[in-house]
Design a protein around this motif. Structure first.
Motif, PDB file in Angstrom:
ATOM      1  N   THR A  35      18.299  30.771  23.515  1.00 67.22           N
ATOM      2  CA  THR A  35      18.718  30.620  24.906  1.00 67.22           C
ATOM      3  C   THR A  35      17.834  29.609  25.600  1.00 67.22           C
ATOM      4  O   THR A  35      16.826  29.164  25.071  1.00 67.22           O
ATOM      5  CB  THR A  35      18.618  31.959  25.670  1.00 67.22           C
ATOM      6  N   CYS A  36      18.207  29.288  26.830  1.00 71.80           N
ATOM      7  CA  CYS A  36      17.467  28.316  27.622  1.00 71.80           C
ATOM      8  C   CYS A  36      16.077  28.829  27.961  1.00 71.80           C
ATOM      9  O   CYS A  36      15.106  28.111  27.843  1.00 71.80           O
ATOM     10  CB  CYS A  36      18.247  28.009  28.889  1.00 71.80           C
ATOM     11  N   LEU A  69      26.826  17.711  30.627  1.00 69.45           N
ATOM     12  CA  LEU A  69      26.560  19.088  30.201  1.00 69.45           C
ATOM     13  C   LEU A  69      27.766  19.645  29.466  1.00 69.45           C
ATOM     14  O   LEU A  69      28.879  19.149  29.610  1.00 69.45           O
ATOM     15  CB  LEU A  69      26.260  19.982  31.417  1.00 69.45           C
ATOM     16  N   THR A  70      27.516  20.696  28.700  1.00 63.01           N
ATOM     17  CA  THR A  70      28.592  21.377  27.985  1.00 63.01           C
ATOM     18  C   THR A  70      28.677  22.818  28.479  1.00 63.01           C
ATOM     19  O   THR A  70      27.796  23.302  29.195  1.00 63.01           O
ATOM     20  CB  THR A  70      28.321  21.384  26.475  1.00 63.01           C
ATOM     21  N   THR A  85      28.228  25.342  26.671  1.00 57.88           N
ATOM     22  CA  THR A  85      27.093  26.028  26.054  1.00 57.88           C
ATOM     23  C   THR A  85      25.837  25.893  26.905  1.00 57.88           C
ATOM     24  O   THR A  85      25.092  26.861  27.078  1.00 57.88           O
ATOM     25  CB  THR A  85      26.844  25.470  24.639  1.00 57.88           C
ATOM     26  N   ASP A  86      25.605  24.711  27.461  1.00 54.36           N
ATOM     27  CA  ASP A  86      24.439  24.512  28.332  1.00 54.36           C
ATOM     28  C   ASP A  86      24.479  25.470  29.519  1.00 54.36           C
ATOM     29  O   ASP A  86      23.473  26.100  29.865  1.00 54.36           O
ATOM     30  CB  ASP A  86      24.382  23.080  28.861  1.00 54.36           C
ATOM     31  N   GLU A 138      23.905  29.134  28.335  1.00 54.00           N
ATOM     32  CA  GLU A 138      22.524  29.423  27.949  1.00 54.00           C
ATOM     33  C   GLU A 138      21.633  29.690  29.149  1.00 54.00           C
ATOM     34  O   GLU A 138      20.843  30.628  29.136  1.00 54.00           O
ATOM     35  CB  GLU A 138      21.945  28.255  27.140  1.00 54.00           C
ATOM     36  N   CYS A 139      21.749  28.876  30.155  1.00 52.59           N
ATOM     37  CA  CYS A 139      20.818  28.990  31.276  1.00 52.59           C
ATOM     38  C   CYS A 139      21.275  29.941  32.379  1.00 52.59           C
ATOM     39  O   CYS A 139      20.468  30.347  33.199  1.00 52.59           O
ATOM     40  CB  CYS A 139      20.540  27.612  31.854  1.00 52.59           C
ATOM     41  N   ARG A 169      21.615  14.142  30.856  1.00 45.54           N
ATOM     42  CA  ARG A 169      21.618  15.453  30.208  1.00 45.54           C
ATOM     43  C   ARG A 169      20.196  16.028  30.114  1.00 45.54           C
ATOM     44  O   ARG A 169      19.972  17.204  30.393  1.00 45.54           O
ATOM     45  CB  ARG A 169      22.233  15.333  28.813  1.00 45.54           C
ATOM     46  N   GLY A 228      19.101  19.381  32.096  1.00 50.31           N
ATOM     47  CA  GLY A 228      18.631  20.529  31.331  1.00 50.31           C
ATOM     48  C   GLY A 228      17.235  20.977  31.739  1.00 50.31           C
ATOM     49  O   GLY A 228      16.941  22.170  31.795  1.00 50.31           O
ATOM     50  N   LEU A 266      19.487  22.751  35.806  1.00 52.42           N
ATOM     51  CA  LEU A 266      19.955  24.077  35.385  1.00 52.42           C
ATOM     52  C   LEU A 266      19.005  25.192  35.825  1.00 52.42           C
ATOM     53  O   LEU A 266      19.478  26.219  36.327  1.00 52.42           O
ATOM     54  CB  LEU A 266      20.210  24.112  33.880  1.00 52.42           C
TER      55      LEU A 266
END
Length: 165
Positions: A18-19, A47-48, A50-51, A54-55, A118, A122, A126
């Motif tokens: 995870t983030c 970003l996706t 998933t990003d 995760e956060c 990105r 990130g 985020l």
């Protein structure tokens, strides 16, 4: 098994990644298929899904819309978040209670700027988005009864963010 289904299964299996070492959410936001890509070749999303998953894992269930925008150029805006509040001004026909949540918009950038954008999103945006949502959840009723928008802008290698009405 479709590619999206197998990718989702892999995401659910990797609960440790995870983030910020938080577990994966129980409700994973749907992925944007590359097959459904509607951006010109010189544009890309920084970003996706998933990003975001995760956060924002503890709050994913509070996000009603995760939109990957495809329209006109957003200028320097790379990420947007909104609190969708009930609207008491329409004679009792407010927003359904299930829709009173958060919306996240990922704006496209030039393909040449995607990697740099990105990395900055990130590392900074985020975690700031996570903090903004945490504060919004804990906010008083007055704040929650009003719609709010927060934007992250990336200009000349610098990320800025602020609330906008």
């Amino acid at each position: 098994m479709r590619y999206a289904d197998s990718a989702r299964a892999l995401l659910e299996q990797s609960a440790e990644q995870t983030c910020e070492n938080r577990p994966w959410p129980s409700a994973i936001l749907p992925a944007m298929s590359a097959r459904n890509r509607t951006l010109p070749r010189h544009r890309a999303w920084p970003l996706t899904t998933t990003d975001i998953n995760e956060c924002l894992s503890p709050y994913v269930t509070r996000i009603t819309d995760l939109r990957f925008l495809t329209g006109h150029d957003s200028g320097t805006i790379v990420l947007g978040a909104a609190w969708v509040a009930p609207n008491p001004r329409n004679y009792g026909r407010g927003i359904h209670p299930d829709m009173v949540r958060f919306r996240i918009d990922v704006h496209p950038v030039d393909t040449t700027e995607r990697a740099a954008t990105r990395a900055v999103l990130g590392a900074h945006a985020l975690p700031q988005l996570h903090k903004w949502i945490t504060q919004a959840i804990a906010a008083d009723g007055t704040w929650q009864l009003t719609p709010h928008q927060h934007y992250w802008r990336f200009t000349n290698g610098h990320l800025t963010h602020r609330d906008e009405e």
